[in-house]
Write an enzyme that holds these catalytic residues in place. Structure first.
Site, PDB file in Angstrom:
ATOM      1  CG  ASP A   1      -1.772   1.316   1.452  1.00 50.44           C
ATOM      2  OD1 ASP A   1      -2.193   2.027   0.514  1.00 50.44           O
ATOM      3  OD2 ASP A   1      -2.020   1.585   2.504  1.00 50.44           O
TER       4      ASP A   1
ATOM      5  CG  ASN B   1      -3.469   5.220  -0.601  1.00 50.42           C
ATOM      6  OD1 ASN B   1      -2.663   4.435  -0.358  1.00 50.42           O
ATOM      7  ND2 ASN B   1      -4.269   5.540  -1.860  1.00 50.42           N
TER       8      ASN B   1
ATOM      9  CG  ASP C   1      -6.398   3.286   0.360  1.00 51.98           C
ATOM     10  OD1 ASP C   1      -5.056   2.049   0.867  1.00 51.98           O
ATOM     11  OD2 ASP C   1      -6.916   3.103  -0.795  1.00 51.98           O
TER      12      ASP C   1
ATOM     13  CG  ASP D   1      -0.968   1.821  -3.257  1.00 53.20           C
ATOM     14  OD1 ASP D   1      -0.243   1.564  -4.618  1.00 53.20           O
ATOM     15  OD2 ASP D   1      -1.861   1.805  -2.635  1.00 53.20           O
TER      16      ASP D   1
ATOM     17  CG  ASP E   1      -6.283 -12.763 -13.375  1.00 54.29           C
ATOM     18  OD1 ASP E   1      -7.042 -13.430 -14.428  1.00 54.29           O
ATOM     19  OD2 ASP E   1      -5.720 -12.926 -12.658  1.00 54.29           O
TER      20      ASP E   1
ATOM     21  CG  ASP F   1     -11.330 -15.763 -13.312  1.00 52.32           C
ATOM     22  OD1 ASP F   1      -9.960 -16.688 -13.087  1.00 52.32           O
ATOM     23  OD2 ASP F   1     -11.993 -15.637 -13.306  1.00 52.32           O
TER      24      ASP F   1
ATOM     25  CD  GLU G   1      -8.576 -20.760 -12.253  1.00 51.79           C
ATOM     26  OE1 GLU G   1      -8.834 -20.522 -11.223  1.00 51.79           O
ATOM     27  OE2 GLU G   1      -9.619 -19.876 -12.441  1.00 51.79           O
TER      28      GLU G   1
ATOM     29  CG  HIS H   1      -5.761 -15.281  -6.065  1.00 52.45           C
ATOM     30  ND1 HIS H   1      -5.071 -16.269  -7.288  1.00 52.45           N
ATOM     31  CD2 HIS H   1      -7.099 -15.213  -6.382  1.00 52.45           C
ATOM     32  CE1 HIS H   1      -6.289 -15.929  -8.176  1.00 52.45           C
ATOM     33  NE2 HIS H   1      -7.490 -15.321  -7.580  1.00 52.45           N
ATOM     34  CG  ASP H   2      -8.423 -18.995  -6.133  1.00 52.61           C
ATOM     35  OD1 ASP H   2      -9.019 -17.888  -6.170  1.00 52.61           O
ATOM     36  OD2 ASP H   2      -8.790 -18.972  -7.647  1.00 52.61           O
TER      37      ASP H   2
HETATM   38  O1  ISL Z   1     -11.012 -20.892  -5.340  1.00 52.89           O
HETATM   39  C1  ISL Z   1     -11.389 -22.172  -5.905  1.00 52.89           C
HETATM   40  C2  ISL Z   1     -10.873 -22.713  -4.393  1.00 52.89           C
HETATM   41  O2  ISL Z   1     -11.377 -22.195  -3.392  1.00 52.89           O
HETATM   42  C3  ISL Z   1     -11.547 -22.542  -7.362  1.00 52.89           C
HETATM   43  O3  ISL Z   1     -12.877 -23.306  -6.699  1.00 52.89           O
HETATM   44  C4  ISL Z   1     -11.768 -20.672  -8.029  1.00 52.89           C
HETATM   45  O4  ISL Z   1     -12.863 -20.563  -7.418  1.00 52.89           O
HETATM   46  C5  ISL Z   1     -11.878 -21.568  -9.483  1.00 52.89           C
HETATM   47  O5  ISL Z   1     -10.232 -21.953  -9.104  1.00 52.89           O
HETATM   48  C6  ISL Z   1     -11.941 -20.207 -10.414  1.00 52.89           C
HETATM   49  O6  ISL Z   1     -11.410 -19.168  -9.857  1.00 52.89           O
HETATM   50  C7  ISL Z   1     -10.947 -18.119 -10.293  1.00 52.89           C
HETATM   51  O7  ISL Z   1     -11.910 -17.651 -10.848  1.00 52.89           O
HETATM   52  C8  ISL Z   1     -12.937 -17.230  -9.777  1.00 52.89           C
HETATM   53  C9  ISL Z   1     -12.571 -16.018  -8.754  1.00 52.89           C
HETATM   54  O8  ISL Z   1     -12.990 -16.010  -7.587  1.00 52.89           O
HETATM   55  C10 ISL Z   1     -11.021 -16.712  -7.975  1.00 52.89           C
HETATM   56  O9  ISL Z   1      -9.903 -15.797  -7.427  1.00 52.89           O
HETATM   57  C11 ISL Z   1     -10.414 -16.664  -9.362  1.00 52.89           C
HETATM   58  O10 ISL Z   1      -9.050 -17.593  -9.610  1.00 52.89           O
HETATM   59  C12 ISL Z   1     -14.441 -16.138 -10.438  1.00 52.89           C
HETATM   60  O11 ISL Z   1     -13.647 -15.259 -11.270  1.00 52.89           O
HETATM   61 CA    CA Z   2      -3.866   1.641  -1.220  1.00 54.30          CA
END
Ligand code: ISL
Ligand code: CA
Length: 553
Positions: free
Chosen positions: A23, A25, A27, A31, A100, A202, A257, A330-331
């Protein structure tokens, strides 16, 4: 025979989750300017490409995976000028940037959906899927959403349901409509013309729907994803059209993905002769542990299953296709907490997992924070969670009368917020991520686990990543060499050969807290790289030890 050389096979991807990186700034929200502050950090790490999570205008129901305007940077992340400066700064350091591309669905606040919901004859109606309910007042079919509940939401204005495979604020786009596809190609061109280097797409196998919208007989969620949502009848036609219309006119790379893409159909997406995607992030090893009701219905699995999937996928790709290798994003939960030992052997196992990612065949992808061994977090209160997936599950489970402590444990053990706690930069308030209050709680272990501390440790995890990345770049066998699994008697060992034209590598990993005897003949090889400081003298592998042996052919 080896794979055809290409830059995107040789690259190392670094995934940035913008909200949690830095971050600038105060908040509390990461960013673009924050990322800009850290481009030298990325350059020193030695990565080649940044995958930037969604930074488009969004109401953030699913942290940017619900896009309101594909042509605008979300004000929380900065301005278009900030974006241009970041792209320039990365390029100046030889780092590429992929964005993305989230085009299976939009936000319900996107102008197209705002129009579409107005009336049945609105020109945008067909941008989405609308169906009347059943005579008994239920949804059009029994499809479940990825994020709990039905995949259909009734819109009172026109008394019809719309399809949303994710949250109800993420209506699915209707790719059957050529106008939708044109809009998407225009968006892609807009960003490519800025000079970005490609896209991470995605949930790309979900874009073509089974148009009969029949009830599914599958009861297990992973099966529904694979057989009903993914790999629809026109997915390859759509992808080929997209490549033909847009991608092939630029020197860029694409990575899809791939929820629901099994190794049997992988080549249909990434076969070099297909003209579709360069590579995929298949999720087979990420979905290990998903039970019939999905992620929050966990089933046990072990190293054996993970290794089998790596083997199967490598065989399926052979010389004809390509995947990315990664162990977290991140998932999913943090890789050292999932596949390693994030307590007693955190350093050793974080390094071992890095070694796996860098030495299997495929483009390595590192998720931010893994390079310093960041771990899962434990939250004591539902209030601390942010992720819509976890919150929807918790709500549904509470309503079903399940024990709140059990629900809290599940969301702590499996929730996506584990990967989304802010990057830990230093032992300073809020880990140096922000001077304000972070949008999600910092992992309290930041006092010991942080970039600054790592930078002062010559034998730390970060130093290991840097050395390993250099080492990989010096030995093309890790990019192009064939992969051959070496079966062992111990179920704690993962061993394989990489066989190149000039060089051959033997890689061994001990996935356990105990010493393991290595029953493999290493004569003829030279020990060249490993995650213990001492050079190994015998065939006993220490806990979480990785070794790389090399020989020239
Ligand atoms: O996050 C998952 C399991 O916890 C996966 O099932 C995930 O939803 C799936 O891989 C799809 O992910 C992608 O599309 C989603 C988004 O929430 C995820 O962050 C993204 O990586 C919907 O856009
Ligand atoms: Ca920020």
């Amino acid at each position: 025979m080896e794979q055809q050389p290409t830059w995107w096979k040789e690259s190392i991807i670094y995934q940035i989750y913008p909200r949690s990186f830095k971050d600038s700034n105060g908040d509390g929200i990461g960013d673009l300017k924050g990322i800009l502050e850290k481009v030298d950090y990325l350059a020193e790490l030695g990565i080649d490409m940044v995958w930037l999570g969604p930074v488009y205008d969004s109401p953030n129901d699913d942290n940017g995976y619900d896009i309101r305007d594909y042509y605008q940077i979300h004000h929380e992340y900065g301005t278009m000028e900030d974006f241009d400066r970041l792209l320039e700064a990365l390029h100046a350091r030889g780092i590429r940037l992929i964005m993305d591309l989230v085009v299976n669905h939009t936000s319900d606040e996107h102008q197209w959906f705002q129009e579409a919901r107005k009336s049945k004859d609105n020109p945008y109606r067909d941008y989405y899927f609308w169906k009347p309910g059943q005579p008994d007042g239920t949804a059009p079919n029994n499809w479940p959403s990825f994020f709990s509940g039905s995949a259909w939401e009734l819109d009172p204005k026109t008394d019809e349901y719309y399809l949303h495979l994710f949250t109800k604020k993420q209506p699915d786009l209707n790719w059957e409509n050529p106008k939708v596809r044109e809009e998407i190609y225009a968006i892609m061109k807009f960003w490519l013309e800025k000079g970005i280097d490609g896209f991470r797409m995605d949930v790309i196998p979900l874009i073509s729907k089974q148009l009969d919208f029949a009830d599914t007989d599958y009861t297990s969620f992973p099966e529904i994803v694979q057989h009903v949502y993914s790999n629809g009848p026109r997915v390859h036609e759509f992808l080929q059209e997209m490549v033909d219309r847009v991608i092939r006119h630029y020197d860029v790379m694409t990575v899809g993905e791939g929820p629901g893409i099994s190794s049997e159909v992988g080549l249909n997406y990434v076969g070099h002769d297909r003209g579709e995607l360069n590579m995929i992030f298949h999720l087979d090893h990420m979905f290990l542990g998903f039970g019939p009701k999905g992620k929050y219905d966990p089933i046990p699995y072990g190293l054996k299953e993970v290794v089998e999937l790596f083997n199967t996928w490598d065989k399926a790709m052979g010389e004809s296709g390509w995947i990315s290798i990664f162990l977290d994003n991140h998932d999913f939960i943090r890789m050292v907490s999932r596949f390693g030992n994030d307590q007693e052997f955190r350093e050793e196992s974080a390094k071992l997992l890095a070694t796996v990612v860098m030495t299997l065949r495929g483009t390595p992808s590192i998720y931010q924070g893994s390079e310093i061994g960041m771990t899962n977090v434990v939250y004591e209160d539902f209030e601390d969670f942010d992720d819509v997936e976890a919150m929807n599950f918790a709500k549904e489970a509470m309503e079903a009368g399940r024990d709140p402590m059990e629900i809290l444990k599940l969301t702590n053990d499996l929730g996506r917020d584990n990967a989304r706690t802010p990057m830990q930069w230093e032992d300073a308030p809020e880990a140096g991520f922000t001077t304000g209050k972070p949008w999600i709680k910092i992992n309290p272990n930041y006092k010991t686990i942080n970039v600054n501390a790592e930078q002062n440790k010559p034998a730390g995890i970060l130093a290991y990543y840097k050395a390993l990345i250099k080492f990989r770049k010096q030995h093309p066998v890790f990019v192009y060499g064939q992969y051959q699994h070496i079966p062992t008697r111990s179920d704690k060992l993962f061993c394989y050969d990489r066989i190149g034209e000039k060089e051959q590598a033997l890689v061994v990993h001990n996935f356990s807290d105990q010493m393991q005897l290595l029953n493999i003949d290493v004569s003829g090889y030279t020990f060249t790289f490993g995650n213990y400081i001492e050079e190994p003298k015998n065939s006993l592998l220490s806990p979480w030890e990785s070794r790389i042996y090399l020989k020239t052919n």
